[in-house]
Write a protein that holds these residues in place. Structure first.
Motif, PDB file in Angstrom:
ATOM      1  N   ASP A  77      -1.663  -3.201   0.483  1.00 14.31           N
ATOM      2  CA  ASP A  77      -2.275  -2.629  -0.720  1.00 14.31           C
ATOM      3  C   ASP A  77      -1.358  -1.557  -1.304  1.00 14.31           C
ATOM      4  N   ARG A  79       0.365   1.559  -1.899  1.00 12.63           N
ATOM      5  CA  ARG A  79       0.632   2.766  -1.119  1.00 12.63           C
ATOM      6  C   ARG A  79       1.968   3.347  -1.585  1.00 12.63           C
ATOM      7  N   LYS A 266      -8.263   3.882  -1.158  1.00 16.15           N
ATOM      8  CA  LYS A 266      -8.300   2.504  -0.683  1.00 16.15           C
ATOM      9  C   LYS A 266      -8.994   1.661  -1.733  1.00 16.15           C
TER      10      LYS A 266
END
Length: 647
Positions: A77, A79, A266
Motif C-alpha cells: 500500500d 507508504r 492505512k
C-alpha cells in the motif's frame, strides 16, 4: 507559473524527475512535501528531507547491487518508504515495477519472470512472505527491502533488509563518497524509463508499459497549462501504487508542481484522514463516487426528521439548478440567495463530512459516470469534471473545461496533444505524453503505434466543438445472430450507474438476444433491504430475495427504455458472489475478463438461454491463503419483464 513548473528546458536530457526534485529542495527546501499519518499524528517531510531520503535509498540500493536497467518490484500500500525507494531506483536509472498489494503469488511470479526482477521493495510481512513463498519457482530474487518490520524482526531472511537499515547504509556511502550525491542527481536522463506499469490483462498476461521521464512530465505540464491542477495542490495518495493515476499524481505532478502529498495511516482510515486533510485536488473512479453518494444517502436516511426534510428540499433544488446551469442558464439573484442558504445548511456540511470542503479540482475517469451521480456532486458545489487517458498516454489526454462541461463527453485534448478518429471509429492520440512501445513486445508495439499515432482501442467520436465522446472498447463491439450491433461495456456502465449494482456482465455475442449476470452491491442493497424489512443472512441469500430481483429488474427496464429493441436485456441472474480478481474474473481495476467469466459461469449462461427458471450454481473461489473451494447455491433466473415470475 510555467517557469515554476520546470526544472529546465522540457525535452532536454537534464529534464527529469530527479532534477525537478533537486530544484524543489534547493528552492523550497523547508516547505512540506509529504505527510504521513502515523499512530494518529501527521508526520511531515520537507522537500529537503524528501531529497535526503531518496538519495539515501538510491545509495543503499546501489550498494546492494541495484544497477541501471534493473527492474525493481514495488509491492504494498501507499507508504513513504515505498515512494523513497521508487525514486531511489529512478536515480540509479533502474526501473520501478509496481504490483497491486492484493496480487496473488501466481501474479507476482508472472511479473518477476517476465521482467527478470532481481530486487524487490515490499511493505510488510505479508508481501515478504508472498515473495519468499515463490523461491522454489523463482530463484532470481537477490534482495528484498521491507518497510514495516513487524513479524520480521529476529527472523529476517538472509537476503532481506529493513528499509531503515538500507537507508542508513546509503547515508554512510554518501558520506564516504563525496561525489556520489551529485552523481545520483544527474545520472538519469529525460529519455530514461521512469516507471514500468502494466495493462489490465483482460485478454491475457498483462503487457508492460514503460513511461519515460519526458512522457510523464509532458503530460503533467500540459494538463497544468489547461488548468487541470496548479502549483502547490494538496493531494491524498490512496490509489494503488501499481495504477498509472498514482504515479502521475503522487510522483510526477507532485514533483513538477510541488504538491503536498498526504498518505493515510492505512486503507481503512482513508475517509477519516481525507476529512482531516481536505485536499485541494481529488480524483477517484466513478464507482468510488457512486459509493460516496450511497454513503450520503444512507447517512441522511438514518438522520433526524428535520435533517431529512432539509436534504429532501435543498438537494433536488441544487440538482435542478445545476442541470439548468449545464444547459447554459444562469441562476437569478433569489436562486443564488436560496442556494446560499442550502450551502450553509446542507451542501457545506456534506462536503465537510466527505473531506472535500477545499477541493478546487475534482475529477472522475476510467469509465462512464452516471448522470445522477455527476449532477449530485456538482450540485453540492464540487467542480467535478471528467477526463480521459490511458496508461499508454500517461493517464492525461483530455478533460472537460470548467465552462463547457457536458454530461456525455470527456472534454477536449490538453495543449500539445492531438486526437482524431480513424475510419473504423477508433480514437487515435498523438503527443509527447504517448509511450514509445510495450516492454519486450514488438508485435504489440507495432499494432498500438502506427505513423506516430497511438491506437487506443477505444471507440468514439468528436463533436463539432472538439469535445471527445468515448463509447467503449473497439474490440468489444459485438453482434447478435440477428446482426444487432452493441458494445457490452456501454450497457454495463448504464446499469452500474445504479448504486445497487456493483458489477454486471452483459451477454449476447452470437446469441439471439441479450442477457446479464449481475453482482449486487452488498452495502447498498443490504441497506435497501433493511429499510424494507427484507431478512437475509449472507450475500448469496440477499441476492436471491424476490424483492431484490424486482429491484434489479426495475433498473434493467429503465436502461432498456433507452436502448434499441434488439439490444435490450431480456433475462438475468443475480449471482451468489461478487466477481473476484483473485478468481481471475476481473482485473485489479475491476475490468471484466469475459473469457474467464464465460468459463466460470458457463452452466448458468446455458441455463439462461435454455429458458430455465433456476439452476444450482457452483463457483470456484480462492481464499486469501491461496487455497480454493467451491460455493453452491440455487439461483433464480428472471425475465426482465416479469420479475415476480421466479422460482
Amino acid at each position: 507559473m510555467q517557469h515554476e513548473m520546470q526544472a529546465c528546458v522540457p525535452g532536454t536530457p537534464g529534464d527529469h524527475l530527479m532534477a525537478v526534485l533537486a530544484a524543489n529542495a534547493r528552492e523550497h527546501g523547508n516547505a512540506v512535501a509529504m505527510r504521513e499519518r502515523e499512530r494518529g499524528i501527521w508526520q511531515e517531510t520537507t522537500w529537503q528531507a524528501l531529497l535526503d531520503q531518496v538519495l539515501a535509498a538510491a545509495a543503499g540500493l546501489q550498494a546492494r547491487g541495484v544497477a541501471a536497467g534493473d527492474k525493481v518490484l514495488i509491492v504494498g500500500d501507499n507508504r513513504p518508504a515505498l515512494y523513497f525507494a521508487m525514486l531511489g531506483a529512478i536515480a540509479l536509472r533502474a526501473t520501478p515495477s509496481p504490483a497491486y498489494p492484493d496480487s496473488t503469488p501466481e501474479q507476482l511470479l508472472g511479473q518477476l519472470t517476465r521482467e527478470g526482477v532481481r530486487h524487490a521493495v515490499a511493505e510488510d510481512q505479508e508481501q515478504v512472505d508472498k515473495l519468499l513463498g515463490l523461491q522454489d519457482q523463482y530463484d532470481g530474487l537477490e534482495l528484498i527491502v521491507y518497510d514495516d518490520p513487524r513479524g520480521l524482526e529476529g527472523s529476517t531472511p538472509a537476503h532481506a533488509i529493513a528499509f531503515t537499515t538500507l537507508a542508513q547504509q546509503g547515508r554512510q556511502c554518501l558520506q564516504q563518497q563525496p561525489g556520489l550525491e551529485q552523481d545520483l542527481l544527474t545520472r538519469a536522463g529525460s529519455d530514461d524509463v521512469a516507471i514500468l506499469l502494466h495493462s489490465s490483462g483482460t485478454t491475457g498476461a498483462p503487457k508492460g508499459i514503460p513511461l519515460k521521464h519526458r512522457h510523464v512530465l509532458f503530460a503533467v505540464r500540459s494538463a497544468a497549462q489547461a488548468g487541470y491542477f496548479g502549483v502547490g495542490e494538496s493531494h491524498m495518495a490512496y490509489m494503488p501504487i501499481a495504477w498509472v493515476g498514482d504515479f502521475i499524481f503522487t510522483i510526477a505532478a507532485a514533483l513538477a508542481l510541488r504538491f503536498t502529498v498526504n498518505i493515510p495511516e492505512k486503507q481503512e482510515t482513508v475517509q477519516r484522514d481525507l476529512r482531516e486533510i481536505a485536499p485541494t485536488v481529488y480524483f477517484t473512479s466513478p464507482r468510488a463516487w457512486s459509493t460516496m453518494l450511497t454513503r450520503v444517502q444512507v447517512g441522511m436516511a438514518e438522520s433526524t426528521p428535520l435533517k431529512r426534510r432539509l436534504y429532501d428540499h435543498f438537494m433536488p433544488y441544487a440538482v435542478a439548478l445545476e442541470r439548468r446551469h449545464l444547459a447554459g442558464h444562469q441562476p437569478g439573484l433569489l436562486q443564488r440567495l436560496w442556494r446560499g442558504v442550502g450551502e450553509l445548511l446542507i451542501y457545506g456540511p456534506i462536503k465537510d463530512q466527505l473531506g472535500l470542503s477545499r477541493a478546487r479540482h475534482a475529477y472522475t475517469a476510467g469509465e462512464a459516470i452516471g448522470e445522477d451521480i455527476f449532477l449530485f456532486f456538482r450540485a453540492l458545489g464540487l467542480p467535478l469534471r471528467q477526463f480521459y487517458g490511458q496508461t499508454e498516454n500517461s493517464a492525461l489526454c483530455a478533460a472537460q473545461e470548467a465552462g463547457t462541461v457536458k454530461l456525455h463527453t470527456v472534454g477536449k485534448p490538453f495543449p500539445g496533444m492531438q486526437v482524431r478518429i480513424s475510419d473504423s471509429g477508433e480514437i487515435l492520440v498523438r503527443g509527447g505524453n504517448v509511450f514509445d512501445g510495450y516492454f519486450d513486445d514488438d508485435a504489440a508495439s507495432a499494432e498500438a503505434l502506427q505513423d506516430g499515432w497511438l491506437h487506443t482501442g477505444d471507440a468514439g467520436h468528436l463533436e463539432d466543438d472538439g469535445q471527445l465522446v468515448v463509447l467503449g472498447r473497439v474490440s468489444e463491439v459485438v453482434y447478435t445472430t440477428g446482426g444487432a450491433r452493441f458494445i457490452p461495456t456501454f450497457i454495463e456502465n448504464q446499469l452500474k450507474f445504479s448504486p445497487y449494482i456493483k458489477d454486471v456482465c452483459v451477454l449476447g455475442d452470437g446469441r439471439d438476444w441479450l442477457a446479464a449476470l449481475v453482482a449486487i452491491d452488498w452495502d447498498a442493497v443490504g441497506h435497501w433491504a433493511q429499510e424494507r424489512g427484507v431478512a437475509y443472512t449472507s450475500f448469496a441469500d440477499l441476492s436471491q430475495q424476490p424483492p431484490v430481483y424486482q429491484l434489479i429488474a426495475g433498473l434493467m427496464r429503465t436502461v432498456n427504455a433507452k436502448l434499441p429493441a434488439p439490444t435490450q436485456i431480456r433475462r438475468f441472474v443475480n449471482l451468489h458472489k461478487e466477481f473476484d480478481p483473485d478468481d481471475g474474473e476481473v482485473t485489479r481495476t475491476r475490468k471484466l475478463r469475459r473469457g474467464v467469466i464465460a468459463e466460470h459461469y458457463g452452466e448458468i449462461i446455458d441455463a439462461i438461454y435454455d429458458g430455465r427458471q433456476s439452476i444450482e450454481a457452483r463457483a470456484q473461489i480462492t481464499y486469501e491463503t491461496g487455497e480454493s473451494g467451491e460455493l453452491r447455491r440455487e439461483l433464480a433466473i428472471c425475465d426482465v419483464g416479469a420479475a415476480e415470475a421466479r422460482a
